[in-house]
Design a protein around this motif. Structure first.
Motif, PDB file in Angstrom:
ATOM      1  N   THR A 106      43.333  50.882  44.774  1.00  0.00           N
ATOM      2  CA  THR A 106      42.832  50.047  45.927  1.00  0.00           C
ATOM      3  C   THR A 106      43.451  48.951  46.077  1.00  0.00           C
ATOM      4  O   THR A 106      43.859  48.150  47.041  1.00  0.00           O
ATOM      5  N   LEU A 107      43.537  48.167  44.574  1.00  0.00           N
ATOM      6  CA  LEU A 107      44.177  46.815  44.517  1.00  0.00           C
ATOM      7  C   LEU A 107      45.592  46.841  45.203  1.00  0.00           C
ATOM      8  O   LEU A 107      46.061  45.881  45.870  1.00  0.00           O
ATOM      9  N   GLU A 124      39.533  43.300  43.039  1.00  0.00           N
ATOM     10  CA  GLU A 124      39.518  44.592  42.884  1.00  0.00           C
ATOM     11  C   GLU A 124      39.690  44.767  41.181  1.00  0.00           C
ATOM     12  O   GLU A 124      39.122  45.509  40.396  1.00  0.00           O
ATOM     13  N   ARG A 127      36.750  45.434  39.187  1.00  0.00           N
ATOM     14  CA  ARG A 127      35.923  46.957  39.262  1.00  0.00           C
ATOM     15  C   ARG A 127      36.512  47.926  37.941  1.00  0.00           C
ATOM     16  O   ARG A 127      35.919  48.709  37.604  1.00  0.00           O
TER      17      ARG A 127
END
Length: 157
Positions: A106-107, A124, A127
């Motif tokens: 997602t980063l 991100e 995480r």
């Protein structure tokens, strides 16, 4: 200071040192806790149980591995311009989690959005604090350091 395209960036001495500090040195191959044989300063490619290295070879391998990882980060990020400290944070993260995990993250999607989500991408990083499905204190500390570097609040960042 201006952001430049990641394709034109290279791994910095700062991040090689930071990776070495986070990884620590081991002269003999060991299991990293999730079944991956690791040696030196976190090198995994081609490592087999019983392999040995010395500090000089381990530093040389770290530099080569970090260069390879930085090239992969640049490919994944594409045309998105970055500050050196952002790039360095992503290289450190990728060195630890692997190129495939970084590139599919997602980063990277946040970075490649229009406009790029720089702050969201940096967040991100935090995480990625688990190994074997469990939060690891060492990974929490490393991610906090990478996040601080990414947002430009780390010492020297």
């Amino acid at each position: 200071m201006r952001r430049t395209k990641a394709a034109t960036m290279s791994v910095s001495a700062l991040i090689v040192g930071m990776i070495a500090l986070h990884e620590g040195y081991r002269g003999e191959a060991y299991d990293d806790g999730v079944g991956v044989q690791t040696i030196g300063f976190g090198s995994t490619a081609g490592v087999k149980r019983g392999d040995r290295t010395d500090p000089v070879r381990a530093v040389q391998r770290l530099a080569a591995d970090a260069t390879r990882v930085s090239q992969a980060v640049a490919r994944c990020v594409g045309e998105v311009p970055l500050y050196q400290h952002e790039f360095d944070a992503y290289v450190s993260l990728t060195y630890n989690i692997g190129v495939n995990a970084f590139c599919g993250s997602t980063l990277v999607k946040r970075l490649r959005s229009t406009p790029p989500g720089y702050a969201e991408a940096c967040r991100e990083i935090l995480r990625w604090n688990k190994a074997g499905g469990r939060i690891q204190k060492g990974l929490v500390r490393r991610r906090e350091a990478e996040y601080a570097l990414c947002v430009g609040t780390a010492q020297g960042g």
